[in-house]
Write an enzyme that holds these catalytic residues in place. Structure first.
Site, PDB file in Angstrom:
ATOM      1  N   ARG A 223       0.852  -1.184   0.000  1.00  0.00           N
ATOM      2  CA  ARG A 223       0.000   0.000   0.000  1.00  0.00           C
ATOM      3  C   ARG A 223       0.893   1.241   0.000  1.00  0.00           C
ATOM      4  O   ARG A 223       2.000   1.213   0.568  1.00  0.00           O
ATOM      5  CB  ARG A 223      -0.893   0.025   1.251  1.00  0.00           C
ATOM      6  CG  ARG A 223      -2.091  -0.912   1.189  1.00  0.00           C
ATOM      7  CD  ARG A 223      -3.149  -0.481   0.166  1.00  0.00           C
ATOM      8  NE  ARG A 223      -4.274  -1.389   0.082  1.00  0.00           N
ATOM      9  CZ  ARG A 223      -4.393  -2.387  -0.794  1.00  0.00           C
ATOM     10  NH1 ARG A 223      -3.433  -2.631  -1.670  1.00  0.00           N
ATOM     11  NH2 ARG A 223      -5.471  -3.139  -0.824  1.00  0.00           N
ATOM     12  N   HIS A 271      -1.643   0.793  -9.709  1.00  0.00           N
ATOM     13  CA  HIS A 271      -2.284  -0.178  -8.814  1.00  0.00           C
ATOM     14  C   HIS A 271      -2.926  -1.330  -9.612  1.00  0.00           C
ATOM     15  O   HIS A 271      -4.140  -1.543  -9.543  1.00  0.00           O
ATOM     16  CB  HIS A 271      -3.323   0.512  -7.913  1.00  0.00           C
ATOM     17  CG  HIS A 271      -3.660  -0.290  -6.686  1.00  0.00           C
ATOM     18  ND1 HIS A 271      -3.969   0.270  -5.483  1.00  0.00           N
ATOM     19  CD2 HIS A 271      -3.746  -1.635  -6.481  1.00  0.00           C
ATOM     20  CE1 HIS A 271      -4.230  -0.662  -4.597  1.00  0.00           C
ATOM     21  NE2 HIS A 271      -4.100  -1.845  -5.181  1.00  0.00           N
TER      22      HIS A 271
HETATM   23  P1  NDP Z   1      -1.648 -11.962   4.228  1.00  0.00           P
HETATM   24  O1  NDP Z   1      -2.519 -11.569   5.335  1.00  0.00           O
HETATM   25  O2  NDP Z   1      -1.841 -13.305   3.609  1.00  0.00           O
HETATM   26  O3  NDP Z   1      -0.116 -11.895   4.706  1.00  0.00           O
HETATM   27  C1  NDP Z   1       0.383 -10.827   5.440  1.00  0.00           C
HETATM   28  C2  NDP Z   1       1.831 -11.111   5.806  1.00  0.00           C
HETATM   29  O4  NDP Z   1       2.371  -9.951   6.435  1.00  0.00           O
HETATM   30  C3  NDP Z   1       1.973 -12.267   6.806  1.00  0.00           C
HETATM   31  O5  NDP Z   1       3.114 -13.019   6.488  1.00  0.00           O
HETATM   32  C4  NDP Z   1       2.169 -11.533   8.140  1.00  0.00           C
HETATM   33  O6  NDP Z   1       2.932 -12.273   9.097  1.00  0.00           O
HETATM   34  C5  NDP Z   1       2.943 -10.329   7.692  1.00  0.00           C
HETATM   35  N1  NDP Z   1       2.800  -9.217   8.644  1.00  0.00           N
HETATM   36  C6  NDP Z   1       1.684  -8.523   8.961  1.00  0.00           C
HETATM   37  N2  NDP Z   1       1.954  -7.594   9.883  1.00  0.00           N
HETATM   38  C7  NDP Z   1       3.268  -7.705  10.167  1.00  0.00           C
HETATM   39  C8  NDP Z   1       4.147  -7.026  11.057  1.00  0.00           C
HETATM   40  N3  NDP Z   1       3.725  -6.031  11.843  1.00  0.00           N
HETATM   41  N4  NDP Z   1       5.442  -7.416  11.091  1.00  0.00           N
HETATM   42  C9  NDP Z   1       5.869  -8.418  10.304  1.00  0.00           C
HETATM   43  N5  NDP Z   1       5.091  -9.101   9.436  1.00  0.00           N
HETATM   44  C10 NDP Z   1       3.809  -8.746   9.374  1.00  0.00           C
HETATM   45  O7  NDP Z   1      -1.761 -10.816   3.131  1.00  0.00           O
HETATM   46  P2  NDP Z   1      -1.631 -10.971   1.545  1.00  0.00           P
HETATM   47  O8  NDP Z   1      -0.329 -11.561   1.224  1.00  0.00           O
HETATM   48  O9  NDP Z   1      -2.834 -11.630   1.001  1.00  0.00           O
HETATM   49  O10 NDP Z   1      -1.703  -9.448   1.073  1.00  0.00           O
HETATM   50  C11 NDP Z   1      -0.794  -8.503   1.546  1.00  0.00           C
HETATM   51  C12 NDP Z   1      -1.141  -7.126   0.998  1.00  0.00           C
HETATM   52  O11 NDP Z   1      -0.803  -7.026  -0.377  1.00  0.00           O
HETATM   53  C13 NDP Z   1      -2.629  -6.755   1.034  1.00  0.00           C
HETATM   54  O12 NDP Z   1      -3.012  -6.347   2.324  1.00  0.00           O
HETATM   55  C14 NDP Z   1      -2.679  -5.613   0.049  1.00  0.00           C
HETATM   56  O13 NDP Z   1      -2.401  -4.409   0.725  1.00  0.00           O
HETATM   57  C15 NDP Z   1      -1.537  -5.931  -0.930  1.00  0.00           C
HETATM   58  N6  NDP Z   1      -2.036  -6.300  -2.259  1.00  0.00           N
HETATM   59  C16 NDP Z   1      -1.777  -5.448  -3.293  1.00  0.00           C
HETATM   60  C17 NDP Z   1      -2.209  -5.733  -4.557  1.00  0.00           C
HETATM   61  C18 NDP Z   1      -1.884  -4.840  -5.691  1.00  0.00           C
HETATM   62  O14 NDP Z   1      -2.454  -4.983  -6.776  1.00  0.00           O
HETATM   63  N7  NDP Z   1      -0.958  -3.906  -5.531  1.00  0.00           N
HETATM   64  C19 NDP Z   1      -2.992  -6.949  -4.845  1.00  0.00           C
HETATM   65  C20 NDP Z   1      -3.171  -7.807  -3.693  1.00  0.00           C
HETATM   66  C21 NDP Z   1      -2.717  -7.470  -2.454  1.00  0.00           C
HETATM   67  P3  NDP Z   1       2.395 -13.692   9.682  1.00  0.00           P
HETATM   68  O15 NDP Z   1       2.473 -14.669   8.511  1.00  0.00           O
HETATM   69  O16 NDP Z   1       3.362 -14.050  10.742  1.00  0.00           O
HETATM   70  O17 NDP Z   1       0.990 -13.450  10.139  1.00  0.00           O
HETATM   71  C1  OXD Z   2      -5.840  -5.841  -3.305  1.00  0.00           C
HETATM   72  C2  OXD Z   2      -5.382  -4.822  -4.217  1.00  0.00           C
HETATM   73  O1  OXD Z   2      -5.711  -5.664  -2.095  1.00  0.00           O
HETATM   74  O2  OXD Z   2      -5.755  -4.858  -5.401  1.00  0.00           O
HETATM   75  O3  OXD Z   2      -6.341  -6.884  -3.766  1.00  0.00           O
HETATM   76  O4  OXD Z   2      -4.633  -3.940  -3.816  1.00  0.00           O
END
Ligand code: NDP
Ligand code: OXD
Length: 308
Positions: A223, A271
């Site tokens: 983000r 995005h």
């Molecule tokens: P998940 O919830 O599957 O994974 C989040 C990961 O981040 C986990 O490994 C978690 O750790 C880690 N995490 C969260 N908070 C912390 C912290 N404070 N310190 C360290 N590690 C942390 O999310 P997704 O992979 O599905 O998606 C991630 C983000 O990607 C979405 O929230 C979105 O913002 C972005 N996104 C962007 C897109 C785009 O088109 N640009 C498309 C899709 C997603 P743990 O495993 O230990 O819980």
């Molecule tokens: C998502 C994104 O969170 O598109 O899926 O950013």
């Protein structure tokens, strides 16, 4: 009972058609045209107007139309008892992995530089950034981060990951939350696929960039609010970072007078790293709609306390 789609500025026709194809009896409203707000028990939302979700007294659950949920958690009108879910589909994960791989390749092979040179009919060669100087570090090892890691490992990259909890996963070096410095010291190409939470907001700052192994490069597909924008410009101007590839921004669309547009070392995409496919989304939405009605836990449910 009805299902409400709220995503201003997005064409919701393909999604509503996919929903109807799967279940012709489903009652679907597309915001702002809502026949009877008391009938709405489930909503699917993306960049919805602030506090609009509080207008539906019988709302049981809300699904994000994407993987991220920060827009839902920011809605102060959403009652505590409303359950949240997000969409994770195979194509979303594949697209994210391919998006990041192309950014890594473009950086190593100077693709954007050659594009600029072509515009100016200028012939100049640049040394490929060797693989040894291209150790990848992924911030966030969830659905997106793990998909990115799989493809990079397949392409012969050394991959470090950083997540709240340490992972036992073949082919990666996993670092837990309190091992951030060590993770950064061993990483050249930093990829952000973190969710936006109180803890991760502003994590991509100058102090963090300085800890990376040189040469260092940033790819942000999480983000925009993860990044301190002025720190990025300073880091690139002072050679702390060789450049950056950004898909997400503090303000979207990125304003036309934003400093990033004129920086040759910053690549910008609007995005689009991974975009939800309507057919895949419809199946998951209907599954979660049915689960919410029967009180079952939803697929890809969100932990409201953790914020992702
Ligand atoms: P998940 O919830 O599957 O994974 C989040 C990961 O981040 C986990 O490994 C978690 O750790 C880690 N995490 C969260 N908070 C912390 C912290 N404070 N310190 C360290 N590690 C942390 O999310 P997704 O992979 O599905 O998606 C991630 C983000 O990607 C979405 O929230 C979105 O913002 C972005 N996104 C962007 C897109 C785009 O088109 N640009 C498309 C899709 C997603 P743990 O495993 O230990 O819980
Ligand atoms: C998502 C994104 O969170 O598109 O899926 O950013």
């Amino acid at each position: 009972m009805s299902l409400l789609l709220i995503a201003p500025n997005r064409d919701l026709k393909p999604l509503s058609e996919s929903l109807e194809n799967i279940d012709p009896n489903l009652e679907v409203d597309i915001w702002p045209k809502v026949k009877n707000k008391d009938r709405v028990t489930f909503a699917v939302a993306w960049n919805h107007p602030k506090n609009v979700l509080g207008n539906y007294p019988n709302l049981k659950a809300v699904s994000s139309l994407g993987a991220g949920v920060n827009h839902l958690l920011n809605d102060e009108s959403l009652p505590e008892n409303v359950k949240l879910a997000r969409l994770i589909t195979p194509s979303l994960k594949n697209e994210m992995a391919e998006y990041v791989l192309q950014a890594v390749l473009a950086y190593r092979h100077h693709t954007t530089r050659y594009t600029d040179q072509k515009r100016e009919a200028f012939w100049d060669k640049h040394k490929l950034i060797p693989k040894e100087e291209s150790v990848v570090g992924i911030l966030g090892f969830g659905e997106m981060g793990s998909s990115v890691a799989d493809l990079l490992i397949l392409n012969g990259y050394k991959v470090n990951t950083w997540s709240r909890s340490k992972k036992d996963y073949e082919g990666i070096s996993s670092y837990s939350k309190d091992e951030l410095n060590e993770f950064l010291n061993n990483t050249n190409i930093l990829i952000c696929t973190l969710p936006l939470t109180v803890e991760t907001q502003g994590i991509l700052d100058l102090e963090l960039f300085k800890k990376l192994k040189k040469p260092a490069y940033l790819i942000n597909a999480g983000r925009g609010q993860h990044l301190i924008e002025e720190d990025l410009i300073y880091a690139i101007d002072t050679g702390v970072l060789a450049g950056a590839w950004l898909d997400v921004f503090e303000e979207e669309p990125l304003p036309s007078n934003h400093l990033f547009w004129n920086r040759p070392k910053i690549m910008i995409t609007p995005h689009i790293a991974a975009v939800t496919d309507s057919n895949e989304a419809a199946e998951q939405i209907i599954e979660n709609y049915k689960r919410s009605l029967s009180g079952m836990e939803m697929v890809n449910s969100v932990d409201r306390k953790k914020g992702y």
